[in-house]
Write a protein that holds these residues in place. Structure first.
Motif, short mmCIF file in Angstrom:
data_model
loop_
_atom_site.label_atom_id
_atom_site.label_comp_id
_atom_site.label_asym_id
_atom_site.label_seq_id
_atom_site.Cartn_x
_atom_site.Cartn_y
_atom_site.Cartn_z
N ARG A 108 0.81 -1.22 0.00
CA ARG A 108 0.00 0.00 0.00
C ARG A 108 0.84 1.27 0.00
O ARG A 108 0.36 2.33 -0.40
N SER A 109 2.10 1.18 0.39
CA SER A 109 2.99 2.34 0.37
C SER A 109 3.66 2.52 -0.98
O SER A 109 4.36 3.51 -1.20
N GLY A 110 3.45 1.56 -1.88
CA GLY A 110 4.10 1.63 -3.19
C GLY A 110 5.31 0.72 -3.28
O GLY A 110 5.87 0.55 -4.37
N LYS A 111 5.74 0.14 -2.19
CA LYS A 111 6.82 -0.82 -2.20
C LYS A 111 6.50 -1.94 -1.21
O LYS A 111 5.68 -1.77 -0.31
N ALA A 112 7.16 -3.06 -1.38
CA ALA A 112 6.88 -4.22 -0.53
C ALA A 112 7.42 -4.03 0.87
O ALA A 112 8.62 -3.80 1.06
N VAL A 113 6.54 -4.12 1.86
CA VAL A 113 6.93 -4.03 3.27
C VAL A 113 6.60 -5.37 3.92
O VAL A 113 5.43 -5.72 4.08
N PRO A 114 7.62 -6.16 4.27
CA PRO A 114 7.35 -7.46 4.91
C PRO A 114 6.55 -7.26 6.19
O PRO A 114 6.92 -6.47 7.06
N THR A 115 5.43 -7.97 6.29
CA THR A 115 4.51 -7.76 7.40
C THR A 115 4.21 -9.07 8.10
O THR A 115 3.86 -10.07 7.46
N ARG A 116 4.37 -9.07 9.41
CA ARG A 116 4.12 -10.26 10.22
C ARG A 116 2.65 -10.30 10.61
O ARG A 116 2.12 -9.34 11.18
N HIS A 147 -11.44 -10.20 0.76
CA HIS A 147 -11.26 -10.30 2.21
C HIS A 147 -10.78 -8.96 2.76
O HIS A 147 -9.78 -8.41 2.28
N PRO A 148 -11.44 -8.39 3.75
CA PRO A 148 -11.09 -7.05 4.25
C PRO A 148 -9.65 -6.92 4.73
O PRO A 148 -9.08 -5.83 4.68
N PHE A 149 -9.06 -8.01 5.20
CA PHE A 149 -7.70 -7.98 5.72
C PHE A 149 -6.68 -8.47 4.69
O PHE A 149 -5.74 -7.76 4.34
N MET A 150 -6.85 -9.67 4.17
CA MET A 150 -5.86 -10.28 3.31
C MET A 150 -5.75 -9.62 1.93
O MET A 150 -4.75 -9.78 1.25
N ARG A 151 -6.73 -8.85 1.53
CA ARG A 151 -6.64 -8.17 0.22
C ARG A 151 -5.62 -7.04 0.23
O ARG A 151 -5.33 -6.46 -0.82
N ASN A 152 -5.07 -6.70 1.39
CA ASN A 152 -4.09 -5.62 1.49
C ASN A 152 -2.68 -6.05 1.13
O ASN A 152 -1.77 -5.21 1.11
N PHE A 153 -2.47 -7.32 0.83
CA PHE A 153 -1.12 -7.82 0.61
C PHE A 153 -0.89 -8.24 -0.84
O PHE A 153 -1.82 -8.55 -1.57
N HIS A 154 0.38 -8.19 -1.23
CA HIS A 154 0.85 -8.47 -2.58
C HIS A 154 0.57 -7.27 -3.51
O HIS A 154 -0.13 -6.35 -3.14
N LYS A 155 1.13 -7.32 -4.69
CA LYS A 155 1.04 -6.20 -5.62
C LYS A 155 -0.42 -5.91 -5.99
O LYS A 155 -1.23 -6.84 -6.07
N PRO A 156 -0.75 -4.63 -6.22
CA PRO A 156 -2.15 -4.27 -6.50
C PRO A 156 -2.75 -5.05 -7.67
O PRO A 156 -3.95 -5.39 -7.64
N GLN A 157 -1.94 -5.36 -8.68
CA GLN A 157 -2.48 -6.03 -9.86
C GLN A 157 -2.57 -7.54 -9.70
O GLN A 157 -3.16 -8.23 -10.54
N ASP A 158 -1.99 -8.08 -8.63
CA ASP A 158 -1.98 -9.53 -8.43
C ASP A 158 -3.24 -10.01 -7.72
O ASP A 158 -3.85 -9.28 -6.93
N GLU A 159 -3.61 -11.24 -8.03
CA GLU A 159 -4.70 -11.86 -7.28
C GLU A 159 -4.28 -11.99 -5.82
O GLU A 159 -3.14 -12.30 -5.51
N LYS A 160 -5.21 -11.75 -4.92
CA LYS A 160 -4.93 -11.87 -3.49
C LYS A 160 -5.28 -13.30 -3.04
O LYS A 160 -6.31 -13.85 -3.41
N ARG A 161 -4.36 -13.87 -2.24
CA ARG A 161 -4.56 -15.22 -1.76
C ARG A 161 -4.43 -15.25 -0.24
O ARG A 161 -3.86 -14.34 0.37
N ALA A 166 -1.75 -7.27 11.85
CA ALA A 166 -0.52 -7.11 11.06
C ALA A 166 0.47 -6.23 11.81
O ALA A 166 0.09 -5.21 12.39
N ASP A 167 1.74 -6.61 11.77
CA ASP A 167 2.81 -5.84 12.41
C ASP A 167 3.93 -5.65 11.40
O ASP A 167 4.64 -6.59 11.07
#
Length: 229
Positions: A116-124, A163-177, A212-213
């Motif tokens: 969401r910031s425009g670059k990949a931020v590893p999130t626990r 999914h309200p939470f898991m859709r926030n991860f991976h590149k915007p154009q990629d399918e969310k899993r 998420a952290d």
């Protein structure tokens, strides 16, 4: 998809939460495709009527399924996630799926990239209650060219575009899993589920049950080597 997770190492907690004893050799705490970690399956003699035989057993196996026909174990770097939409057809997974070789993967947390910031931020990602998670997976057994028996496992994943939470991860154009988190009271049900029952387990965990952290990204910049099959 999930390519990195943290394996719980508290033996007392694992005994209490999963009802299993860990193998004497502990898995690595941070697990990537091809690394050895713990998985739980139904004990092969659970139906023998012997009270001394536990319902479940914990084994060490490669994170990434190694099908029986594979020539080597390098395939594990690419078979760590199995899509529920194609698991029955993909050569790497279909035998384990057909045979109902279900397993539970003990996980304290898993990591996903937040873009969401425009670059990949590893999130626990953890459960809000701090408990370990049991993820739905499949296991397999492979014999190496040297004759060694090797166990392996893969995580099942489902679509999470809405999914309200898991859709926030991976590149915007990629399918969310999303991985599949099992309710603890249904662990044995999953391990014994028949072909017509598996679908009821392949559901997303409630968004308010996950947290998420972005600061707890220990070893999150690991070997980025796998792709989804």
């Amino acid at each position: 998809m999930c390519a990195h997770y943290e394996s719980p190492h508290d033996k007392a907690l694992l005994k209490k939460h999963f009802g299993i004893d860990l193998p004497s050799e502990l898995a690595r705490r941070d697990v990537w495709p091809g690394y050895v970690s713990n998985f739980i399956r139904r004990h092969p003699h659970a139906d023998a009527g012997d009270d001394a035989v536990p319902e479940r057993e914990a084994l060490l196996g490669s994170f990434g399924l190694i099908p029986h026909w594979s020539k080597d174990d390098k395939i594990a770097r690419h078979t760590y996630n199995a899509r529920n939409e194609t698991v029955a057809e993909k050569p790497s997974f279909r035998d384990a799926w057909k045979r109902g070789q279900h397993c539970i993967i003990p996980v304290q947390s898993f990591f996903e990239p937040d873009w969401r910031s425009g670059k990949a931020v590893p999130t626990r990602i953890t459960l809000t209650n701090g408990e370990p998670m049991g993820l739905a997976g499949l296991w397999a057994q492979w014999r190496s060219p040297e004759g060694e028996t090797v166990h392996s496992f893969t995580m099942l994943t489902i679509n999470a575009d809405e999914h309200p939470f898991m859709r926030n991860f991976h590149k915007p154009q990629d399918e969310k899993r999303s991985v599949v988190i099992l309710p603890p009271e249904r662990y044995d049900d999953w391990l014994q589920a028949g072909a017509g029952e598996r679908g009821e387990f392949l559901r997303a965990w409630p968004a308010d049950g996950l947290v998420a952290d972005m600061t707890a990204n220990r070893e999150a910049q690991g070997p980025q080597q796998a792709h989804l099959l």
